[in-house]
Enzyme design. Structure first.
Site, PDB file in Angstrom:
ATOM      1  N   HIS A  79      -3.699  51.190  -5.398  1.00 11.30           N
ATOM      2  CA  HIS A  79      -2.741  51.017  -6.488  1.00 11.30           C
ATOM      3  C   HIS A  79      -3.556  50.936  -7.784  1.00 11.30           C
ATOM      4  CE1 HIS A  79      -0.768  49.063  -3.018  1.00 11.30           C
ATOM      5  NE2 HIS A  79       0.378  49.394  -3.561  1.00 11.30           N
ATOM      6  N   ASP A 122      -5.160  47.665  -8.383  1.00 15.48           N
ATOM      7  CA  ASP A 122      -6.229  47.277  -7.454  1.00 15.48           C
ATOM      8  C   ASP A 122      -7.595  47.591  -8.021  1.00 15.48           C
ATOM      9  OD1 ASP A 122      -4.222  46.753  -5.558  1.00 15.48           O
ATOM     10  OD2 ASP A 122      -4.393  48.755  -4.682  1.00 15.48           O
ATOM     11  N   HIS A 162       6.949  48.602   8.514  1.00 17.29           N
ATOM     12  CA  HIS A 162       8.240  48.842   7.876  1.00 17.29           C
ATOM     13  C   HIS A 162       9.242  49.398   8.880  1.00 17.29           C
ATOM     14  CE1 HIS A 162       6.245  49.272   3.631  1.00 17.29           C
ATOM     15  NE2 HIS A 162       6.127  48.064   4.146  1.00 17.29           N
ATOM     16  N   ASP A 216       6.741  41.315   6.491  1.00 17.97           N
ATOM     17  CA  ASP A 216       5.706  42.341   6.564  1.00 17.97           C
ATOM     18  C   ASP A 216       4.343  41.682   6.740  1.00 17.97           C
ATOM     19  OD1 ASP A 216       4.789  44.895   6.520  1.00 17.97           O
ATOM     20  OD2 ASP A 216       5.191  45.281   4.414  1.00 17.97           O
ATOM     21  N   ASP A 227      -3.160  50.106   5.934  1.00 20.28           N
ATOM     22  CA  ASP A 227      -2.458  49.150   5.081  1.00 20.28           C
ATOM     23  C   ASP A 227      -2.342  47.844   5.862  1.00 20.28           C
ATOM     24  OD1 ASP A 227      -0.951  47.853   3.222  1.00 20.28           O
ATOM     25  OD2 ASP A 227       0.866  49.018   3.533  1.00 20.28           O
TER      26      ASP A 227
END
Length: 439
Positions: free
Chosen positions: A100, A103, A269, A305, A337
């Site tokens: 990101h 980040d 997810h 999550d 992730d």
């Protein structure tokens, strides 16, 4: 430049019988399979955020690890993060990374100051990429953390926030292009709502489509050649996320004619949406939207999550079956992730986590290939649907048969129960086990 992980060796492949905690048992990056190295089949990527930024905080506790890596001021800390990330990728034989915008560089007091930090860090990361040969799998923008995005970014009720998000994404795409990224992900961290009592859902969805269209068109304008991805997520932080699951996102993309977008599917997810990881991959694949993967897992006893490293070989096998059916990765890959648990706070724990996840997917890949070679499951599926290859089945698929024709067919044939065969689920699960445990 001194090593940050000096006590940790380069991780090598030692085979399934190795008991070395710093060795791969199933991931052999340079082993040639189907004409190319395993590393090119799996395209593992390091997640910048969890690996280099997450410090073990949660809603009940402070940080348990230090991710400053010896940096002294904000910009120096981000340079040390980059140094640590590229050393980690080298020692783990990981060829890609994902980030990101927030980040890789600190956020300034203004957008222009923030962009200046991004430019400086992009130059620094580019120099590390040139030195090491590592590549950017995809970039994205963090349009969910800052308080300005408390009601969403592209779906915010406030036009000023929408404009800010667009400007932030514009810069993130520019950095992605500069670093040669092969993908750009739109992750709608807060694109949803808590209650319809204060929400104009139609306008919010229309605006989300406007944001996707204008920013992706800009990306093409400045020379981005890769894939644009949407990442489905059902909940957390908002109660009703607009990108609930693969089918919902595909419906959205179809409605707004956003034809070039693909999906970045995350395992955790999928389970939060009440699906399996393989289901979401299959939905993306059969709709021509399969793009990339965020590799992790959730905890079935927790409703949020958890982003744990994937270690369930059944899940990784079923996922890799879908990847093989999709023809493998093109611009996408397997981005971890995932983060170590809060109590796993040492640098060694980061390496143990990546080794476990990479081995789990490497073994899943090997099992998926062996299942394809065995052919039992593929043959069973083909036989089960064989009635669509001849007779009335062909007439239905071709459009030749009318509803009247089908009525006449059934009246002449009589009861069709004898045509129905067993699904043999337990048998096929045993086939899977037989292949898995005989490797």
């Amino acid at each position: 430049m001194s090593e940050i992980f000096a006590s940790i060796p380069k991780i090598k492949y030692e085979g399934k019988n190795s008991r070395n905690p710093f060795a791969f048992r199933f991931y052999n990056p340079d082993e040639i399979i189907d004409g190319k190295p395993m590393r090119e089949h799996l395209k593992f990527a390091m997640s910048y955020w969890h690996t280099l930024c997450a410090e073990g905080t949660d809603m009940f506790g402070r940080a348990t690890s230090d991710k400053s890596f010896g940096g002294k001021d904000p910009l120096d800390i981000y340079k040390k993060k980059a140094d640590a990330g590229f050393e980690l990728m080298d020692k783990l034989s990981i060829d890609y990374f994902c980030f990101h915008d927030r980040d890789i560089a600190p956020e300034g007091a203004t957008l222009s100051e923030t962009n200046a930090y991004l430019d400086e860090m992009a130059d620094y990361i580019a120099s590390l990429m040139k030195k090491t040969g590592k590549k950017l799998l995809w970039g994205t923008a963090n349009c969910f953390n800052h308080p300005r995005y408390m009601h969403g970014a592209g779906t915010s009720p406030y036009a000023d926030v929408f404009a800010y998000a667009a400007a932030q994404i514009k810069k993130a795409i520019e950095v992605t292009v500069k670093l040669g990224g092969s993908g750009y992900v739109y992750w709608g961290g807060r694109e949803g709502y808590e209650t319809l009592l204060n929400t104009d859902m139609g306008l919010e969805l229309d605006n989300m489509a406007r944001l996707l269209r204008m920013t992706s068109e800009y990306g093409r304008k400045i020379g981005f050649k890769g894939d644009f991805y949407i990442e489905p997520k059902p909940k957390e932080p908002t109660k009703h996320q607009y990108d609930f699951d693969a089918a919902t996102v595909i419906g959205f993309l179809t409605k707004y004619k956003l034809d070039e977008f693909k999906l970045n599917i995350e395992a955790n997810h999928a389970t939060l949406a009440g699906h399996t990881f393989a289901h979401e991959l299959a939905v993306a694949r059969i709709n021509g939207r399969f793009g990339s993967i965020d590799a992790n897992r959730g905890d079935m006893l927790l409703g949020w999550d958890t982003d744990q490293f994937p270690t369930d070989v059944y899940d990784t096998t079923l996922a890799m079956i879908e990847v093989l059916r999709a023809g493998g990765f093109t611009n996408g890959g397997l981005n971890f992730d995932a983060k170590t648990r809060r109590g796993s706070f040492t640098p060694e724990d980061i390496f143990h986590a990546y080794i476990s996840g990479m081995d789990a997917f490497a073994l899943g890949f090997r099992v998926a290939l062996a299942l394809r070679e065995d052919g039992t499951i593929d043959k069973f599926i083909a036989d089960r649907y064989s009635s669509w290859k001849s007779g009335i089945g062909v007439d239905i698929i071709s459009g030749k048969a009318t509803i009247e024709d089908l009525e006449a067919y059934v009246l002449s044939k009589g009861e069709v129960l004898d045509s129905v065969g067993s699904g043999r689920q337990e048998y096929l699960e045993n086939v899977l086990n037989s292949v898995l445990f005989n490797l």
